[in-house]
Write a protein that holds these residues in place. Structure first.
Motif, PDB file in Angstrom:
ATOM      1  N   ARG A  20       0.906  -1.446   0.052  1.00 22.02           N
ATOM      2  CA  ARG A  20      -0.340   0.074  -0.040  1.00 22.02           C
ATOM      3  C   ARG A  20       0.573   1.803  -0.250  1.00 22.02           C
ATOM      4  O   ARG A  20       0.111   2.838  -0.338  1.00 22.02           O
ATOM      5  CB  ARG A  20      -0.866   0.135   1.357  1.00 22.02           C
ATOM      6  N   HIS A  21       2.235   1.098   0.769  1.00 21.41           N
ATOM      7  CA  HIS A  21       2.854   2.371   1.084  1.00 21.41           C
ATOM      8  C   HIS A  21       3.946   2.527   0.292  1.00 21.41           C
ATOM      9  O   HIS A  21       4.920   3.364   0.002  1.00 21.41           O
ATOM     10  CB  HIS A  21       3.004   2.978   2.558  1.00 21.41           C
ATOM     11  N   ASP A  22       4.437   1.365  -0.673  1.00 19.46           N
ATOM     12  CA  ASP A  22       5.626   1.472  -1.248  1.00 19.46           C
ATOM     13  C   ASP A  22       6.753   1.343  -0.544  1.00 19.46           C
ATOM     14  O   ASP A  22       7.890   2.042  -0.975  1.00 19.46           O
ATOM     15  CB  ASP A  22       5.507   2.203  -2.553  1.00 19.46           C
ATOM     16  N   VAL A  23       6.476   0.553   0.250  1.00 16.23           N
ATOM     17  CA  VAL A  23       7.949   0.498   1.447  1.00 16.23           C
ATOM     18  C   VAL A  23       8.326  -1.098   1.341  1.00 16.23           C
ATOM     19  O   VAL A  23       8.071  -1.646   1.387  1.00 16.23           O
ATOM     20  CB  VAL A  23       6.969   1.259   3.090  1.00 16.23           C
ATOM     21  N   ALA A  24      10.065  -0.877   1.394  1.00 21.86           N
ATOM     22  CA  ALA A  24      10.614  -1.591   1.549  1.00 21.86           C
ATOM     23  C   ALA A  24      10.814  -3.012   2.859  1.00 21.86           C
ATOM     24  O   ALA A  24      10.596  -2.090   3.738  1.00 21.86           O
ATOM     25  CB  ALA A  24      12.156  -1.386   0.816  1.00 21.86           C
ATOM     26  N   PRO A  25      10.371  -3.731   2.251  1.00 20.41           N
ATOM     27  CA  PRO A  25      10.421  -4.871   3.576  1.00 20.41           C
ATOM     28  C   PRO A  25      11.593  -4.172   5.059  1.00 20.41           C
ATOM     29  O   PRO A  25      11.312  -4.195   6.179  1.00 20.41           O
ATOM     30  CB  PRO A  25      10.727  -5.873   3.765  1.00 20.41           C
ATOM     31  N   THR A  26      12.897  -3.701   4.408  1.00 21.84           N
ATOM     32  CA  THR A  26      13.617  -3.744   5.378  1.00 21.84           C
ATOM     33  C   THR A  26      13.986  -2.044   6.019  1.00 21.84           C
ATOM     34  O   THR A  26      14.312  -2.453   6.827  1.00 21.84           O
ATOM     35  CB  THR A  26      15.407  -3.710   4.594  1.00 21.84           C
ATOM     36  N   THR A  27      13.608  -1.422   5.336  1.00 22.61           N
ATOM     37  CA  THR A  27      13.418  -0.294   5.843  1.00 22.61           C
ATOM     38  C   THR A  27      12.107   0.038   6.829  1.00 22.61           C
ATOM     39  O   THR A  27      11.922   0.092   8.268  1.00 22.61           O
ATOM     40  CB  THR A  27      12.434   1.095   4.311  1.00 22.61           C
ATOM     41  N   PHE A  28      10.806  -0.639   6.734  1.00 23.86           N
ATOM     42  CA  PHE A  28       9.804  -1.101   7.594  1.00 23.86           C
ATOM     43  C   PHE A  28      10.869  -1.965   8.969  1.00 23.86           C
ATOM     44  O   PHE A  28      10.820  -1.427   9.537  1.00 23.86           O
ATOM     45  CB  PHE A  28       8.708  -1.941   7.473  1.00 23.86           C
ATOM     46  N   GLY A  29      11.551  -2.816   8.351  1.00 26.00           N
ATOM     47  CA  GLY A  29      11.824  -3.603  10.043  1.00 26.00           C
ATOM     48  C   GLY A  29      12.967  -2.726  10.552  1.00 26.00           C
ATOM     49  O   GLY A  29      13.194  -2.176  11.981  1.00 26.00           O
TER      50      GLY A  29
END
Length: 70
Positions: A20-29
């Motif tokens: 939904r927000h085009d966020v990379a998994p590593t950035t989220f973590g």
């Protein structure tokens, strides 16, 4: 009664947020848990505590609310 999501549902909620927000998994973590590998660990079967799940859901809800105001 409040339903607690399964690990699979929890990961699906995170994956939806990432899309939904085009966020990379590593950035989220890194942002939410100070651990860039957090999502990858979940994808590989790691489970989390209720405290961690609450922290993640609160972050996602706050982010969604902030985006809705923009």
């Amino acid at each position: 009664m409040v339903e607690i999501p399964t690990t699979r549902e929890f990961l699906a909620d995170i994956e939806g947020f990432l899309r939904r927000h085009d966020v990379a998994p590593t950035t989220f973590g890194a942002t939410v848990m100070s651990n860039p590998a957090f999502v990858n660990h979940l994808r590989n079967g790691r489970s989390v505590t209720l405290i961690t799940a609450r922290k993640v859901y609160e972050y996602m809800a706050g982010f969604d609310a902030m985006k809705a105001l923009q």
